[in-house]
Each structure stands twice: as C-alpha cells, then as structure tokens.
Design a protein around this motif. Structure first.
Motif, PDB file in Angstrom:
ATOM      1  N   PHE A  97       0.842  -1.187   0.000  1.00 20.25           N
ATOM      2  CA  PHE A  97       0.000   0.000   0.000  1.00 20.25           C
ATOM      3  C   PHE A  97       0.879   1.239   0.000  1.00 20.25           C
ATOM      4  O   PHE A  97       2.095   1.152   0.198  1.00 20.25           O
ATOM      5  N   SER A  98       0.273   2.387  -0.234  1.00 14.49           N
ATOM      6  CA  SER A  98       0.979   3.670  -0.183  1.00 14.49           C
ATOM      7  C   SER A  98       0.405   4.509   0.939  1.00 14.49           C
ATOM      8  O   SER A  98      -0.765   4.361   1.308  1.00 14.49           O
ATOM      9  N   LEU A  99       1.232   5.401   1.440  1.00 12.19           N
ATOM     10  CA  LEU A  99       0.863   6.194   2.600  1.00 12.19           C
ATOM     11  C   LEU A  99       1.603   7.520   2.546  1.00 12.19           C
ATOM     12  O   LEU A  99       2.796   7.548   2.234  1.00 12.19           O
ATOM     13  N   LYS A 100       0.899   8.615   2.813  1.00 15.93           N
ATOM     14  CA  LYS A 100       1.544   9.929   2.865  1.00 15.93           C
ATOM     15  C   LYS A 100       1.611  10.377   4.317  1.00 15.93           C
ATOM     16  O   LYS A 100       0.597  10.376   5.023  1.00 15.93           O
ATOM     17  N   LEU A 101       2.817  10.750   4.758  1.00 20.25           N
ATOM     18  CA  LEU A 101       3.008  11.247   6.124  1.00 20.25           C
ATOM     19  C   LEU A 101       3.621  12.635   6.082  1.00 20.25           C
ATOM     20  O   LEU A 101       4.553  12.889   5.317  1.00 20.25           O
ATOM     21  N   GLY A 102       3.094  13.524   6.923  1.00 16.30           N
ATOM     22  CA  GLY A 102       3.669  14.854   7.060  1.00 16.30           C
ATOM     23  C   GLY A 102       4.921  14.803   7.915  1.00 16.30           C
ATOM     24  O   GLY A 102       5.227  13.796   8.567  1.00 16.30           O
ATOM     25  N   THR A 103       5.662  15.889   7.943  1.00 19.86           N
ATOM     26  CA  THR A 103       6.874  15.972   8.742  1.00 19.86           C
ATOM     27  C   THR A 103       6.565  15.671  10.196  1.00 19.86           C
ATOM     28  O   THR A 103       5.645  16.239  10.777  1.00 19.86           O
ATOM     29  N   GLY A 104       7.304  14.743  10.782  1.00 15.10           N
ATOM     30  CA  GLY A 104       7.144  14.393  12.188  1.00 15.10           C
ATOM     31  C   GLY A 104       6.041  13.386  12.465  1.00 15.10           C
ATOM     32  O   GLY A 104       5.904  12.919  13.590  1.00 15.10           O
ATOM     33  N   GLU A 105       5.242  13.033  11.453  1.00 12.30           N
ATOM     34  CA  GLU A 105       4.147  12.087  11.674  1.00 12.30           C
ATOM     35  C   GLU A 105       4.668  10.654  11.747  1.00 12.30           C
ATOM     36  O   GLU A 105       5.661  10.304  11.116  1.00 12.30           O
ATOM     37  N   THR A 106       3.941   9.833  12.496  1.00  4.62           N
ATOM     38  CA  THR A 106       4.279   8.421  12.679  1.00  4.62           C
ATOM     39  C   THR A 106       3.066   7.579  12.321  1.00  4.62           C
ATOM     40  O   THR A 106       1.935   7.962  12.599  1.00  4.62           O
ATOM     41  N   TYR A 107       3.317   6.427  11.709  1.00  4.90           N
ATOM     42  CA  TYR A 107       2.243   5.493  11.374  1.00  4.90           C
ATOM     43  C   TYR A 107       2.706   4.092  11.737  1.00  4.90           C
ATOM     44  O   TYR A 107       3.802   3.670  11.364  1.00  4.90           O
ATOM     45  N   THR A 108       1.871   3.372  12.482  1.00  2.07           N
ATOM     46  CA  THR A 108       2.154   1.984  12.832  1.00  2.07           C
ATOM     47  C   THR A 108       1.071   1.114  12.227  1.00  2.07           C
ATOM     48  O   THR A 108      -0.113   1.433  12.330  1.00  2.07           O
TER      49      THR A 108
END
Length: 140
Positions: A97-108
């Motif tokens: 999958f694809s995922l966009k994260l902003g600066t400093g964001e975390t995704y688990t």
C-alpha cells in the motif's frame, strides 16, 4: 618632527590592520551565513517489539507483528510499502500500500505472518521506498 611622522606612520599601520581585521571578520560572517546548515533528514523504520520477533514458527501458526514508520524528513513524504516473505524458491506478497506522512508524523501498522508449508529459512521483508527491514524465520 621625525617623531611625529613615526607616530603618524604607526597610526596608519594600526588603522590598516584594524580595517583588515574588520573586513576579514565580515567576510567570515558572510561565509558562515551562506553555508547551508547540515540537517539530517531520514525516515525511521522499525519492527514493534523487535526483541520478540520469532525465529521459528509452527506451520499454520499466525504470528502478528507491527511496523512503525516515522517521517523525520523535512517535508511530507509518500511511502510505498511492501510486505513479503522471501523463501529460497519464491517471493510471497503479503501486503502492499501507499501512505503519505507529514513531517514528524508516525504510522504503525499490523500484519500477520502465517506459513502453510515448510519453506526452510525464509526472510520476512518490509520494504519502504528504498529502505527495508527484515527478520529471518524458519517454519517447522
């Protein structure tokens, strides 16, 4: 009169030295301001609870695991994530999958590994853009 000329000469020499020092210091300040600051941009990528990743699995046993992505780049990033099992004979896709994260964001995110047939030693890989993490597992 010779003493006055010597004093004037000394004053002039001191003035030139002072002007050269001020110009040198000004040049140094300008150079330091123009040199880009060294900022380290990176993305953290790691397995949750990595000290308890299995090295052996029973066939048909489900093993849940978590993966964390932390954007420390200085801009929003699009991450292309691929999770797969690499055996000596084939590569088995588990998820992508694809995922966009902003600066400093975390995704688990959580995944489940389950091996149905003996594959020998295999490598579970999480690939994110150009980076990857993995662990070795043997299904018995």
């Amino acid at each position: 009169m010779g003493t006055i000329k010597n004093m004037d000469l000394k004053k002039n020499v001191l003035m030139y030295i002072l002007v050269l020092m001020v110009l040198s210091l000004s040049f140094l300040v300008v150079v330091l301001l123009l040199i880009p600051k060294d900022s380290t941009s990176l993305t953290e990528l790691y397995f949750e609870d990595n000290e308890n990743l299995p090295s052996t699995l029973n066939l048909g046993q489900e093993y849940p695991f978590g993966v964390t992505i932390h954007n420390l780049e200085e801009e929003a990033m699009l991450y292309n994530i691929k999770v797969y099992l690499e055996t000596s004979e084939e590569t088995v896709d588990i998820n992508s999958f694809s995922l966009k994260l902003g600066t400093g964001e975390t995704y688990t995110f959580d995944e489940v590994l389950m091996i149905q047939e003996s594959t020998g030693e295999s490598r579970l890989v999480v690939s994110v853009n150009e980076d990857e993490i993995y662990f070795w597992v043997n299904a018995i």
